[in-house]
Design an enzyme around this catalytic site. Structure first.
Site, PDB file in Angstrom:
ATOM      1  N   ASP A 143     -16.357 -28.261 -39.405  1.00 48.56           N
ATOM      2  CA  ASP A 143     -16.138 -26.815 -39.338  1.00 48.56           C
ATOM      3  C   ASP A 143     -17.391 -26.022 -39.702  1.00 48.56           C
ATOM      4  OD1 ASP A 143     -14.609 -24.550 -38.845  1.00 48.56           O
ATOM      5  OD2 ASP A 143     -13.939 -24.377 -40.917  1.00 48.56           O
ATOM      6  N   CYS A 200      10.794 -23.229 -29.770  1.00 47.72           N
ATOM      7  CA  CYS A 200      10.654 -22.735 -31.145  1.00 47.72           C
ATOM      8  C   CYS A 200       9.663 -21.574 -31.216  1.00 47.72           C
ATOM      9  CB  CYS A 200      10.197 -23.870 -32.045  1.00 47.72           C
ATOM     10  SG  CYS A 200       9.963 -23.403 -33.780  1.00 47.72           S
ATOM     11  N   CYS A 257       6.641 -24.377 -39.848  1.00 46.42           N
ATOM     12  CA  CYS A 257       6.764 -25.267 -38.694  1.00 46.42           C
ATOM     13  C   CYS A 257       7.787 -26.371 -38.952  1.00 46.42           C
ATOM     14  CB  CYS A 257       5.408 -25.886 -38.351  1.00 46.42           C
ATOM     15  SG  CYS A 257       5.464 -27.019 -36.941  1.00 46.42           S
TER      16      CYS A 257
END
Length: 383
Positions: A143, A200, A257
């Site tokens: 990252d 979802c 989630c």
């Protein structure tokens, strides 16, 4: 180029299997391989994100558009990309602290030492093993460069990018740190993971600031993680009440989630949370000067925001607390050297003090204020 040692595996598949075995003892929970040309769709998505201004202050995304969408432009010699995931699943519900309005909510990933440094060490060690075992050349990324880790991880089969644009794993849910090893070796690629979000909408519907204009699209300018970490100026007033007590990052769309039912608690030093950062008191955080901020957040991801932005976030949380007892902590910041902090303090007091008390305070403080943004905060608070 390093030559192949005599004990090198006879074929790329055997080398890859050995690499997977070596990754586990170094702390990695998931390993897969992808090709450097595996994410051609990433450029179009990133280009639209930038064209619509959704990247906000993150100008480096626009500057590195081409290199981000094609790893071969970052390093032409790369032949395979090893994507690695480290589980940092929390031991407790990350959303529970949102009910404790006098405490600050710090994102799960930032409650311990900076994962960039810790994972980089493990990546370098594994990459060193790969070179010693099979030769070639390597580069490691966590990252910190123009690498699109999430699309690459999805193409390698570590998971898929959910409707919140983050990676979702069937084994680890939302909680994977990602790292990459670029290598000049040819390794057999894995199969990309298919999308298992179905109908979802949990991650979209829970977002406090409506940062998702559509499934699989994020407007960072409305994202609390962006606002509390990347955004340098005053946070837009219409978004402040929606931030609650989130002072560094936001876990809402990750934590909700349904795939997290398969997640397990993270392990090892990389994911160990510091007790002082799990549920810190807002009044104590508001009192941090630069030296105490640096000491508290030494080796922490929080440190990179700087003291002023962090205390800005704390004061917004104080304003959202609904607790008049915290007004004293905000009032103490009216003399702060940072206009960013002073402005946030004014906003917090506007939310906590009775009208007459705020007006009297403004009569004393406003005439001496020279910063136009802070003066504007006073005008808005007293309007």
């Amino acid at each position: 180029m390093t030559t192949f040692p005599e004990n090198a595996p006879a074929d790329p598949a055997a080398l890859k299997a050995a690499l997977v075995r070596e990754a586990g003892p170094r702390g990695f929970d998931a390993v897969a391989v992808t090709r450097p040309d595996a994410i051609p769709q990433a450029r179009e998505a990133l280009a639209r994100f930038i064209a619509e201004g959704c990247h906000g202050d993150m100008g480096w995304l626009a500057a590195d558009l081409e290199r981000r969408s094609d790893p071969r432009l970052l390093w032409p010699e790369v032949r395979s990309i090893v994507m690695l995931g480290l589980n940092y699943g929390p031991a407790h519900d990350p959303l529970a602290i949102l009910k404790e309005r006098g405490l600050g909510a710090i994102s799960v990933y930032a409650r311990g030492d900076d994962y960039h440094e810790l994972i980089r060490k493990a990546l370098k060690d594994l990459a060193r093993w790969l070179v010693e075992k099979a030769g070639g050349d390597v580069k490691v990324f966590v990252d910190t460069a123009a690498v699109m880790e999430k699309p690459l991880a999805a193409s390698a089969g570590l998971g898929w990018q959910g409707k919140h644009t983050n990676l979702v794993s069937r084994r680890f849910g939302s909680w994977l740190f990602l790292g990459a090893i670029f290598t000049t070796l040819e390794l057999p690629p894995d199969t990309a993971e298919s999308d298992h979000c179905g109908q979802c909408r949990a991650c979209l519907d829970i977002c406090p600031t409506a940062a998702f204009p559509a499934p699989y699209r994020l407007d960072a300018r409305r994202c609390i993680s962006y606002l509390t970490i990347e955004h340098k100026g005053p946070i837009p007033r219409e978004l402040r009440p929606l931030m609650g007590n989130r002072i560094f990052g936001c876990d809402d769309c990750l934590a909700v989630c349904p795939w997290n039912k398969f997640a397990t608690k993270g392990h090892g030093a990389i994911v160990s949370a510091r007790a002082a950062l799990i549920a810190p008191r807002l009044d104590e955080l508001a009192d941090l000067d630069d030296a105490t901020f640096r000491a508290l957040f030494a080796k922490s991801p929080v440190k990179r925001t700087g003291r002023n932005r962090f205390v800005r976030n704390v004061l917004i949380a104080i304003g959202n607390s609904g607790d008049p007892r915290l007004a004293a902590a905000a009032a103490a910041r009216l003399d702060d050297a940072s206009p960013l902090v002073r402005g946030a303090a004014v906003w917090a007091l506007g939310r906590l003090l009775p009208r007459g008390e705020l007006a009297a305070l403004g009569d004393r403080r406003r005439p001496a204020e020279t910063d136009p943004d802070v003066a504007d905060e006073w005008a808005a608070a007293l309007a």
